[in-house]
Scaffold this motif. Structure first.
Motif, PDB file in Angstrom:
ATOM      1  N   GLY A 158       0.815  -1.212   0.000  1.00  0.00           N
ATOM      2  CA  GLY A 158       0.000   0.000   0.000  1.00  0.00           C
ATOM      3  C   GLY A 158       0.849   1.262   0.000  1.00  0.00           C
ATOM      4  N   PHE A 159       1.950   1.231   0.747  1.00  0.00           N
ATOM      5  CA  PHE A 159       2.849   2.384   0.767  1.00  0.00           C
ATOM      6  C   PHE A 159       3.437   2.599  -0.629  1.00  0.00           C
ATOM      7  N   GLY A 160       3.809   1.512  -1.287  1.00  0.00           N
ATOM      8  CA  GLY A 160       4.347   1.602  -2.646  1.00  0.00           C
ATOM      9  C   GLY A 160       3.334   2.201  -3.604  1.00  0.00           C
ATOM     10  N   GLU A 161       2.081   1.798  -3.470  1.00  0.00           N
ATOM     11  CA  GLU A 161       1.036   2.357  -4.336  1.00  0.00           C
ATOM     12  C   GLU A 161       0.851   3.845  -4.075  1.00  0.00           C
ATOM     13  N   ARG A 162       0.915   4.245  -2.801  1.00  0.00           N
ATOM     14  CA  ARG A 162       0.798   5.678  -2.490  1.00  0.00           C
ATOM     15  C   ARG A 162       1.980   6.462  -3.062  1.00  0.00           C
ATOM     16  N   CYS A 163       3.180   5.885  -2.992  1.00  0.00           N
ATOM     17  CA  CYS A 163       4.356   6.559  -3.567  1.00  0.00           C
ATOM     18  C   CYS A 163       4.204   6.712  -5.080  1.00  0.00           C
ATOM     19  N   VAL A 164       3.819   5.655  -5.754  1.00  0.00           N
ATOM     20  CA  VAL A 164       3.617   5.718  -7.206  1.00  0.00           C
ATOM     21  C   VAL A 164       2.536   6.743  -7.535  1.00  0.00           C
ATOM     22  N   GLY A 165       1.460   6.741  -6.752  1.00  0.00           N
ATOM     23  CA  GLY A 165       0.379   7.692  -6.990  1.00  0.00           C
ATOM     24  C   GLY A 165       0.825   9.132  -6.811  1.00  0.00           C
ATOM     25  N   PHE A 166       1.571   9.401  -5.745  1.00  0.00           N
ATOM     26  CA  PHE A 166       1.973  10.774  -5.489  1.00  0.00           C
ATOM     27  C   PHE A 166       3.094  11.221  -6.423  1.00  0.00           C
ATOM     28  N   ILE A 167       4.169  10.442  -6.487  1.00  0.00           N
ATOM     29  CA  ILE A 167       5.332  10.870  -7.274  1.00  0.00           C
ATOM     30  C   ILE A 167       5.019  10.848  -8.774  1.00  0.00           C
ATOM     31  N   TYR A 168       4.565   9.708  -9.276  1.00  0.00           N
ATOM     32  CA  TYR A 168       4.357   9.572 -10.717  1.00  0.00           C
ATOM     33  C   TYR A 168       2.973  10.027 -11.171  1.00  0.00           C
ATOM     34  N   GLY A 169       2.007  10.026 -10.259  1.00  0.00           N
ATOM     35  CA  GLY A 169       0.650  10.438 -10.622  1.00  0.00           C
ATOM     36  C   GLY A 169       0.364  11.898 -10.391  1.00  0.00           C
ATOM     37  N   GLU A 170       1.157  12.541  -9.528  1.00  0.00           N
ATOM     38  CA  GLU A 170       0.927  13.958  -9.238  1.00  0.00           C
ATOM     39  C   GLU A 170       2.154  14.813  -9.539  1.00  0.00           C
ATOM     40  N   VAL A 171       3.278  14.549  -8.877  1.00  0.00           N
ATOM     41  CA  VAL A 171       4.463  15.400  -9.045  1.00  0.00           C
ATOM     42  C   VAL A 171       4.902  15.443 -10.508  1.00  0.00           C
ATOM     43  N   TYR A 172       4.973  14.311 -11.153  1.00  0.00           N
ATOM     44  CA  TYR A 172       5.420  14.259 -12.544  1.00  0.00           C
ATOM     45  C   TYR A 172       4.476  15.004 -13.495  1.00  0.00           C
TER      46      TYR A 172
END
Length: 195
Positions: A34-48
């Protein structure tokens, strides 16, 4: 799944060319999928997806920062290839690695040699891209304030923008660490204040 995760997953699949990104498996291997999914969501889904840097520019600054770190060869390989997957030329990526390696003293010759097998265009880094990569390398070092200040002034002098600098610093917080990014923000604030 959230919209951010779906968007992040699609982007990381595009960057890496794989259906199942290895980063998710790494988090799952320690019992934290779940933490990995949140990281992917925030970094690659928002920041990028923030404005201010294009996807190829984000990959070039990531390559520059990871080169300067000197210990993230797996991540450097991923992002060097990702840069090619999103339109950077082999020459641009190689020049980014060389530029960051010269600043940090951390050459990544093995990654440059691996890139030689990828066919790509011949366009090199523009002056703005080169200075942005130099900024990224200085940020990664975390303690190169005077060099960072020099490169920030140079970047602004040749047409780089505050927005571009801010996005570079925010983007790099996830690759080089929050303390290094905060240090760089303080330097950038001083540079911006002096304009």
């Amino acid at each position: 799944m959230t919209d951010s995760f779906d968007r992040g997953l699609a982007l990381i699949q595009k960057l890496g060319g794989l259906e199942r990104p290895a980063v998710l498996d790494l988090f799952a291997s320690i019992g934290e999928p779940g933490f990995g999914e949140r990281c992917v969501g925030f970094i690659y889904g928002e920041v990028y997806h923030r404005e201010g840097l294009s996807l190829p520019e984000r990959q070039l600054v990531t390559v520059g920062a990871l080169t300067a770190l000197g210990y993230a060869s797996s991540q450097l390989r991923f992002h060097a290839n990702a840069a090619l997957n999103v339109g950077c030329t082999r020459r641009q990526v190689t020049e980014a690695i060389t530029c960051a390696g010269e600043i940090s003293g951390s050459p990544a010759d093995e990654v440059v040699q691996e890139l030689a097998t990828r066919d790509s265009g011949s366009r090199g880094l523009s002056p703005v891209e080169r200075e942005t990569v130099a900024v990224a390398a200085c940020v990664a070092l975390g303690s190169a304030s005077s060099r960072l200040e020099t490169h920030l002034h140079a970047l602004l002098a040749i047409g780089g923008t505050r927005k571009q600098i801010v996005e570079t610093l925010l983007h790099l917080a996830f690759y080089v660490g929050f303390p290094a990014a905060l240090n760089a923000m303080a330097v950038a604030g001083d540079v911006f204040g002096g304009e």
